[in-house]
Design a protein around this motif. Structure first.
Motif, PDB file in Angstrom:
ATOM      1  N   LEU A  80      45.513  33.337  42.856  1.00  0.00           N
ATOM      2  CA  LEU A  80      44.888  34.654  43.010  1.00  0.00           C
ATOM      3  C   LEU A  80      45.307  35.305  44.320  1.00  0.00           C
ATOM      4  N   ASN A  81      45.239  34.564  45.416  1.00  0.00           N
ATOM      5  CA  ASN A  81      45.596  35.117  46.722  1.00  0.00           C
ATOM      6  C   ASN A  81      47.066  35.502  46.789  1.00  0.00           C
ATOM      7  N   ASP A  88      50.868  42.219  42.811  1.00  0.00           N
ATOM      8  CA  ASP A  88      51.459  42.129  41.476  1.00  0.00           C
ATOM      9  C   ASP A  88      50.321  42.200  40.458  1.00  0.00           C
ATOM     10  N   ARG A  89      50.214  43.291  39.706  1.00  0.00           N
ATOM     11  CA  ARG A  89      49.117  43.482  38.763  1.00  0.00           C
ATOM     12  C   ARG A  89      49.106  42.420  37.666  1.00  0.00           C
ATOM     13  N   GLN A  90      50.287  42.098  37.130  1.00  0.00           N
ATOM     14  CA  GLN A  90      50.345  41.122  36.044  1.00  0.00           C
ATOM     15  C   GLN A  90      49.923  39.738  36.548  1.00  0.00           C
ATOM     16  N   GLU A  94      46.640  37.480  35.350  1.00  0.00           N
ATOM     17  CA  GLU A  94      46.741  36.099  34.886  1.00  0.00           C
ATOM     18  C   GLU A  94      45.880  35.163  35.732  1.00  0.00           C
ATOM     19  N   ALA A  95      45.978  35.301  37.067  1.00  0.00           N
ATOM     20  CA  ALA A  95      45.227  34.408  37.948  1.00  0.00           C
ATOM     21  C   ALA A  95      43.721  34.586  37.767  1.00  0.00           C
ATOM     22  N   ALA A  96      43.265  35.831  37.658  1.00  0.00           N
ATOM     23  CA  ALA A  96      41.836  36.093  37.500  1.00  0.00           C
ATOM     24  C   ALA A  96      41.336  35.596  36.146  1.00  0.00           C
ATOM     25  N   THR A  97      42.140  35.795  35.094  1.00  0.00           N
ATOM     26  CA  THR A  97      41.756  35.338  33.761  1.00  0.00           C
ATOM     27  C   THR A  97      41.644  33.819  33.716  1.00  0.00           C
ATOM     28  N   TYR A 193      43.076  32.733  26.427  1.00  0.00           N
ATOM     29  CA  TYR A 193      42.914  33.065  27.839  1.00  0.00           C
ATOM     30  C   TYR A 193      43.557  32.043  28.777  1.00  0.00           C
ATOM     31  N   LEU A 194      44.178  31.013  28.196  1.00  0.00           N
ATOM     32  CA  LEU A 194      44.951  30.045  28.978  1.00  0.00           C
ATOM     33  C   LEU A 194      46.264  29.727  28.270  1.00  0.00           C
ATOM     34  N   PRO A 195      47.003  30.753  27.813  1.00  0.00           N
ATOM     35  CA  PRO A 195      48.263  30.482  27.114  1.00  0.00           C
ATOM     36  C   PRO A 195      49.308  29.940  28.086  1.00  0.00           C
ATOM     37  N   ALA A 196      50.336  29.325  27.550  1.00  0.00           N
ATOM     38  CA  ALA A 196      51.421  28.824  28.408  1.00  0.00           C
ATOM     39  C   ALA A 196      52.058  29.974  29.181  1.00  0.00           C
TER      40      ALA A 196
END
Length: 617
Positions: A80-81, A88-90, A94-97, A193-196
């Motif tokens: 996240l950090n 980087d929005r993407q 991903e990190a937040a999800t 919500y945790l895809p490869a």
């Protein structure tokens, strides 16, 4: 990270909205931070500092006062950090999800391991509060899965077991049922919500990954981040209308009554504002201001927001983070020009700008603008016995206020040889109808010209804190101090106190808030307003005005049903629902051009309204 651009489009669709907003329950900190991330990440430009703060500080709308990132693993927090550092929005999505999804799985695992103990219920509850971050998107995008998952959560709760009451009626946990239901939820979370690899998303939204990749359009309702408050403030301002003070009934003024309805209607706006049920009255409660209105990311403080950002109307996005304090509309017919920067010279143009430009509504018809202007021109100030018609203090004002009046009328070198009264002219309702650069805004660039703002009236200002165009000063005393410091007025402590006392005297008003006692209730107030709005059908039906009938029905019918929840006489709720349904029948018949049926249903509405009026409170 996958660079695939998925073909699924995420968009907003109009829903049936109502102006009766309901405050939502607090969110788990990680779920709250996640929803803040999605909301803020879709603004343009992205407010990266605010997103970072939502994870590293207690976020508005959280149920507990701790930083959400503190509940993430070290690996999750690092991802996240890193995304925040490189902006980087993407990667941020991903990190937040992952933080939320992994949290759900961990709490479910802990609950499974603790079955038969009170801790299992606690862990399951934590998992459910995190699932809330995804739930509405799953319901909108994958309804069959939402139903299956809903059943799985019910089974998880029922299979926990119970200790009973005083040792009686206990029920043992069912480990097999719990395991099966846990697998259903966990498998869906892992897959979606945790895809490869996550597909790249232009719009950040918690749409399940499998649905996002499937191709068809995904339609999500507009949402606000946790901590938002668009409900009416708890103390409703007292509304002073010219015609009521003269003893006239609004039902006898159909143009005014229809304008009153439009003022309370989300239907005149477009996009997110309409979907969320935001109306003119959301910010301008009963002609004054909603001091509790707040949307994290758009509002610096309660009582205002950035009205020209990306959320409500991207076409109007000035790409500046410029919060504006909501102005009162009391006495608005005397306070031109309009808009904080005085951009609109007339009420008609100002209202049209708010509808079309700020909130992305369709072009209002001339009739609709006529009605809105007719209604808001009825707004008047609260009576203030401390000033006379010329704005001079009366004998009801204090000695300190009278000393302050002399200071208010004194010319100062720091004010270019003018006085406070030069702009806030007492016999012109304490305004001058002009704009001025008083140094309260920054220059847009070195050597640029700062924005000038319209001179606000000082009448009834005791009830409109905070002050200045951006709401940056909390009290009238702080306003006096600001002018004293920035304009070198040289006022000592006693003089500043006297000037403050004067501002409080001219800014006062009698009975500023609506009183409710006995039969008078919040619902009774709504009942009388909504049935008055409906009375305009006496004009619209003979005119065969299907367009404005539809707008009225779509506003009044859902609000009638929603407001029934605050009735004192709860036994009468079914009658309200029936009345709302009859009003819907008027609209349906009108839309089909069956004017005979529409008239018949309208008479049925009037008959029932008259019969039940006395017990509606």
């Amino acid at each position: 990270m996958k660079t695939l651009l998925a073909s699924a489009a995420i968009c907003l669709v109009p829903l049936t909205a109502q102006a009766t907003a309901i405050k939502e329950a607090p969110w788990a900190p990680r779920a709250a931070a996640y929803r803040h991330t999605l909301f803020l990440g879709n603004l343009s430009p992205v407010p990266w500092e605010k997103i970072e703060a939502s994870w590293n500080r207690a976020v508005p709308g959280s149920s507990l006062p701790y930083a959400a990132v503190s509940r993430a693993s070290d690996e999750e927090a690092a991802a996240l950090n890193s995304a925040l550092q490189v902006q980087d929005r993407q990667a941020l999505f991903e990190a937040a999800t992952v933080i939320v999804a992994q949290g759900i799985l961990r709490h479910l695992e802990n609950a499974d391991a603790r079955l038969g103990t009170p801790e299992a219920a606690t862990e399951l509850a934590k998992a459910e509060t995190l699932y809330r971050a995804f739930e509405d998107a799953i319901r909108a995008a994958d309804e069959p899965a939402a139903r299956q998952l809903g059943r799985a959560w019910l089974i998880l709760n029922s299979s926990l077991g119970s200790g009973g009451v005083l040792g009686q009626g206990g029920q043992e946990s069912n480990k097999a049922e719990f395991a099966n239901a846990r697998k259903d939820v966990s498998d869906y979370i892992r897959t979606n919500y945790l895809p490869a690899e996550f597909a790249t998303r232009d719009k950040l939204a918690p749409v399940p990954e499998t649905v996002f990749l499937s191709g068809p359009e995904v339609k999500l309702p507009a949402t606000l981040p946790p901590g938002s408050n668009i409900a009416d403030q708890s103390e409703l301002p007292r509304l002073i209308l010219q015609f009521e003070e003269a003893g006239e009934d609004e039902a006898n003024l159909p143009l005014v009554a229809y304008g009153d309805m439009l003022f309370d209607s989300p239907e005149i706006f477009g996009g997110p504002a309409q979907e969320l049920g935001i109306a003119c009255s959301t910010c301008h409660n009963r002609s004054d201001i909603n001091r509790e209105f707040f949307i994290p990311g758009l509002s610096y403080r309660p009582g205002g927001m950035d009205v020209d950002g990306a959320f409500f109307n991207p076409m109007f996005n000035d790409r500046k983070d410029d919060h504006l304090d909501t102005p009162s509309m009391r006495g608005i017919r005397f306070t031109a020009p309009y808009g904080r920067d005085g951009r609109e010279p007339s009420l008609r143009r100002f209202i049209r700008n708010v509808i079309v430009t700020e909130f992305a509504g369709k072009e209002p018809t001339p009739f609709q603008l006529d009605a809105l202007v007719a209604y808001v021109r009825e707004f008047d100030w609260l009576p203030n016995p401390k000033i006379d018609r010329a704005g001079r203090l009366t004998d009801k004002a204090s000695d300190a206020a009278k000393q302050g009046e002399a200071i208010f009328n004194t010319d100062f070198p720091g004010l270019n040889g003018k006085s406070c009264a030069s702009c806030h002219t007492p016999d012109q309702n304490f305004t001058d109808g002009l704009t001025h650069d008083i140094g309260s805004s920054e220059r847009p660039f070195p050597g640029g010209t700062a924005t000038a703002f319209e001179t606000p009236t000082l009448r009834n200002i005791n009830f409109t804190a905070p002050y200045m165009h951006d709401g940056s000063l909390p009290t009238l005393a702080s306003v006096v101090d600001w002018f004293n410091d920035t304009r070198n007025l040289g006022l000592d402590e006693e003089q500043r106190a006297d000037l403050t006392a004067y501002l409080e005297a001219i800014g006062d008003g009698e009975e500023p808030y609506q009183r409710f006692e006995g039969r008078d209730s919040v619902f009774r107030l709504s009942w009388e307003e909504l049935t008055t709005f409906a009375s305009t059908l006496d004009t619209l039906l003979p005119a065969r005005d299907a367009q404005n009938i539809a707008l009225l029905i779509d506003t009044v019918a859902p609000d009638l049903a929603a407001d029934a929840s605050v009735m004192t006489n709860q036994a009468a709720k079914p009658e309200i629902y029936e009345l709302s349904a009859i009003l819907r029948a008027v609209g349906d018949a009108s839309a089909e051009g069956d004017w005979g049926e529409a008239e018949q249903q309208w008479q049925k509405f009037n008959t029932m309204q008259a019969a039940i009026d006395e017990r509606m409170f």
